[in-house]
Enzyme design. Structure first.
Site, short mmCIF file in Angstrom:
data_model
loop_
_atom_site.label_atom_id
_atom_site.label_comp_id
_atom_site.label_asym_id
_atom_site.label_seq_id
_atom_site.Cartn_x
_atom_site.Cartn_y
_atom_site.Cartn_z
N GLY A 11 0.89 -1.26 0.63
CA GLY A 11 0.21 0.12 -0.04
C GLY A 11 0.94 1.36 -0.16
O GLY A 11 2.00 1.29 0.48
N ILE A 140 1.18 2.95 6.14
CA ILE A 140 0.96 4.08 7.85
C ILE A 140 0.52 3.11 8.47
O ILE A 140 0.45 3.11 9.35
CB ILE A 140 -0.09 4.53 6.28
N ASP A 141 0.64 1.52 8.59
CA ASP A 141 0.01 1.31 9.85
C ASP A 141 0.55 1.38 11.58
O ASP A 141 0.66 1.02 12.09
CB ASP A 141 -0.27 -0.20 9.35
N MET A 185 -7.77 3.69 9.12
CA MET A 185 -7.11 2.04 9.06
C MET A 185 -6.54 1.71 10.11
O MET A 185 -6.44 2.37 11.11
CB MET A 185 -6.07 2.76 7.45
N ARG A 187 -5.72 -2.14 9.87
CA ARG A 187 -5.39 -3.36 9.94
C ARG A 187 -6.00 -3.93 11.82
O ARG A 187 -6.39 -3.54 12.34
CB ARG A 187 -4.16 -4.25 9.65
#
Lengths: 405, 405
Positions: A11, A140-141, A185, A187
């Protein structure tokens, strides 16, 4: 003199191109490699010989590319099979790298990309192939292990914090306000949602509740908390991570999962609408709005963190240095030396240790009620969102430059 | 010396507070009124005597308030009844204004607020009440007649353009990309969606199609266009206005309308999901993403247009000047003198002419196919999104200041 190649995977983030430019500029200074090639669309593109020579691109284009969000070399979600089940892919790739006289391969990505780095370096070692494989972290996670944080996270956090402030103000203008739910977001991890704690007005967080996957979500307690808060202040502002799970470890929004990506990860999203329905059905109020930030949070260069951009750049720079030193099968990691004044150093970790592993938001940083974060979280997040980048504008909008189209 | 009062009404914008500060600062210079009061939550708040003295607020707070998005005095969606059916409200309001020795009432809002200005000024005139009523335009929708554009629109357009660029890049990273649909607000008019034409990369608009309420939407043609474009370039980027209508003048997303607001306007939203389903059902591709910008587009001060902020400020300033000149029942309007170099002047229009009226996007600015805008639109939009504001930061996020909480 031989060459090197860099590609992007997974991503996009706002700062992923900065790592490419960091590496490119470091090579200009050190003249370690003759050419810096870029593989378009990750290894999927390299396998199709979709390769360009980045070193021949003019400085202005490289400068604009550095401040362009999203994967400007294109991306892929391509997972290398185990070498024992399919060695052909490995052979094809090495053949192509040899054809271009490539001695170092750099992959900017998350844990799946580190799996690729681990597999390729192992294969090269086993077959006496003199090519180095180095990973540059990106997601980004913020869920990569053995690094204080990941490039891409700070910018996403900055956009989430800014947006939390602005949507909170928008959702607070009437005498009879309702309940607002902002979905981030992340996950399986709560880093992005938790970062919204930074959004404060008059030193008070705008969020009343923050729900993270790391704290089991209890529907009854949620409704009790929201109802009480709504009665108290006539509005409630909620931040929720897309991946929250209930006490049985099931995604709260599970039934909304529409598909799985190529890696078999569930594609989440929609939990804010589910919570909205919970509140409406419980009759707390009829005014409930849900907003999913969606991909905006990972490509908002106009609201990026300059600290994040700089670190992404430096991670690319360090990757080159480590490859020249003969390292392989490793990922560049960022170590926080001090939080205040904020200083970092860079080192290496085994790509294999990072691959297919997840760094969760620390449960010690979640309050007892399971609906907010503690002060440790603020200290951790704050330096990561510092300063805005200076963008180039054209026709009053940012001037962006990519190579994959 | 007597006093004046200002209040805000309707949906928020990024620059609505600038108009308040423009008026406040003009009064500091001209000393026209002793005090500038603010009614919190529009006339609904004034009727509850929810009134503060803005002139006593310190400069720093006023400066931060000027650069704070959303209605920092609170808002309302309160429509005055016809004076013949309910004169009590009028009497109560005038009584309160007299109590505070108020000689001028300023209302920052859209067409419903101009209806309020028209009614109150008519009532005052009929009853020999010496209070002036002046409207200050505000709406991201840009749908007010007799003004070149409305404060609030330029900032929303800038955010939409920036976001279109960034989401387009995000939606273009893979070899197999899908179709992306970005949905803007705008109710019955297409101004906001049309402004996305400004988003260009290498001088080419990122949007393949732009659908506006002013061009009848044909489902068959839509699918044909999208299918052809997808086959041609393996990705399609679509901008759609929430209020598009079919050939029978029915909202395309009509069945998704969940409620009506207090003025009886349909609450739209969800048309992008409807189009997504159309494309999926037609089997064009399985990768279709829809994103509603929602309230983000009306509160994104971090991406506001400085031109818009300045004009909002000046509209407030001019309102004071006109009230002092004895005008009433009017709205400040913005006239574009030249587009290049961009210059504007301010004048007055009858609030009654603006009220309950709608300015549509010109059909001459829509291409024959009904799926894009013409070059006139670019020239119209471009100057409205110029420059970024200099915001004050605190803890690395913008420092915002409001008075309604």
């Amino acid at each position: 003199m031989s060459n090197c190649i860099i590609a992007q995977s997974g991503g996009p983030t706002a700062v992923i191109n900065s790592s490419v430019v960091g590496l490119l500029n470091a090579n200009k200074e050190q003249k370690a490699f003759e050419k810096v090639y870029a593989g378009l669309n990750g290894i999927e593109g390299i396998l199709n010989k979709n390769i360009i020579d980045l070193s021949s691109v003019c400085d202005e284009d490289i400068h604009n590319f550095r401040f362009t969000p999203s994967s400007g070399l294109g991306s892929c979600r391509y997972k290398l099979k185990d070498v024992n089940s399919n060695s052909k892919e490995y052979e094809s790739l090495i053949e192509i790298l040899r054809e271009y006289d490539i001695k170092a391969f750099f992959y900017v990505g998350g844990n799946d990309s580190m799996d690729t780095i681990a597999k390729l370096s192992k294969y090269a070692r086993a077959n006496n192939i003199d090519i180095k494989f180095i990973g540059i972290p990106k997601t980004i996670d913020n869920d990569l292990k053995f690094t204080d944080h990941t490039p891409g996270f700070g910018s996403a956090a900055k956009f989430i914090g800014t947006t939390a402030l602005e949507t909170y103000l928008d959702a607070s203008v009437y005498i009879n306000n309702g309940i607002f739910i902002l979905e981030t977001m992340g996950r399986d991890t709560g880093w992005l949602a938790a970062s919204a704690c930074l959004a404060k007005i008059n030193d008070k967080p705008v969020a009343d509740f923050i729900y993270l996957p790391e704290a089991a979500f209890d529907r009854i307690k949620f409704l009790t908390d929201v109802k009480r808060k709504f009665e108290e202040q006539n509005k409630v502002y909620i931040i929720v991570s897309e991946g929250i799970k209930d006490e049985n470890d099931n995604f709260v929004s599970e039934f909304e999962c529409v598909s799985q990506d190529n890696f078999g990860h569930a594609q989440l999203g929609g939990v804010s609408n589910y919570l909205r329905k919970l509140i409406l059905d419980a009759g707390v109020t009829t005014r409930v709005k849900a907003l999913q930030l969606g991909i905006l949070q990972r490509c908002a260069m106009h609201c990026a963190s300059d600290t994040d951009l700089t670190e992404a750049y430096n991670a690319g720079k360090m990757a080159l240095k480590y490859a020249v030193q003969g390292e392989t099968g490793k990922m560049v990691s960022i170590n926080r030396e001090v939080s205040e004044p904020y200083t970092v150093s860079y080192s290496l970790v085994n790509a294999e240790d990072v691959a297919n592993n997840v760094k969760y938001f620390p449960t010690e940083w979640i309050n007892k009620e399971g609906n907010f974060v503690t002060s440790e979280a603020y200290s951790y997040f704050e330096p990561l969102i510092k300063e805005l980048p200076s963008l180039t504008f054209e026709g009053n909008l940012p001037k962006y430059r990519v190579f994959n189209q």
